[in-house]
Design an enzyme around this catalytic site. Sequence first.
Site, PDB file in Angstrom:
ATOM      1  N   SER A 265     -16.689   8.351  34.201  1.00  0.00           N
ATOM      2  CA  SER A 265     -15.892   7.757  35.270  1.00  0.00           C
ATOM      3  C   SER A 265     -14.628   7.172  34.662  1.00  0.00           C
ATOM      4  O   SER A 265     -14.539   6.996  33.437  1.00  0.00           O
ATOM      5  CB  SER A 265     -16.709   6.655  35.950  1.00  0.00           C
TER       6      SER A 265
ATOM      7  N   TYR B 190     -21.410  -1.214  35.934  1.00  0.00           N
ATOM      8  CA  TYR B 190     -21.106   0.215  35.973  1.00  0.00           C
ATOM      9  C   TYR B 190     -20.178   0.585  34.818  1.00  0.00           C
ATOM     10  O   TYR B 190     -20.406   1.581  34.121  1.00  0.00           O
ATOM     11  CB  TYR B 190     -20.466   0.554  37.313  1.00  0.00           C
TER      12      TYR B 190
END
Length: 256
Positions: free
Chosen positions: A131, A144
């Site tokens: 990501s 995250y």
Amino acid sequence: MKTAIITGGAGGLGQALAERLQREEWHTVLLDLPGPALDALQSDEKQSVYACDLTYGGAVEEVASKILAERGSIDLVVYNAGVTHIGLFADMDLSAHRKILEVNYFGAVHTAHAFLKAVRASKGCHLAISSVAGFSPLVKRTAYAASKHALEGFFGSLRSEEKIYGVHTLIAAPSFVATNAGRAGEQENGVVRPGSSTDGMDYMSAERAADIIYKAYERKTKMKPVGRVATLAWWLNRISPRAYQALMERNIKEPV
């Protein structure tokens, strides 16, 4: 026929990647948690479906043994399974933080360990779905970001260890992929599916992301930011981390 393992195979990006590979005559093996999404998928000549909780190493090894007995050669492993938490660290239950690391990082580690020798034997590829949060900070995503930074560190290092066996390692880093729009309310202890947030920007479809990722695989790319936002973030963060952080804070500021 080549075989690809896809973790998180019942999710939006997992399904898009499976469909993209199947168009190229691959057989896809989809791993995901038991539940309605996985139950809706059927095993056939194009795909095999297995229920597995990746956070339990023993369960992953057991499923891997069944898959290897059925398929033999494994040419690609896609580490796609993931969850996120959207909110401030100050308001976060630390059990949720641990859960995200267990799924996003240790789930990938367990899977890589189970299929390591098979990928060596085929001179295949490890494809880690990271990501923007894997190479830069991302507000309201502390857990995250931590998990994706760990993922990139692991696979970046594994790349150097496995290349002597002819193994390719690709890290793909999408920005905001619209895979679970409107599902932010489906959560457990604040843990939600990626793609369900409403505070992102310039969302891209899972199908578009899958196409970019597949082309990067074909070209044996090592690191691929996926989408316009990811590409801009990659370069801006490398050139000026301070400018990137200021821009990110200004644009991702909606209340959770």
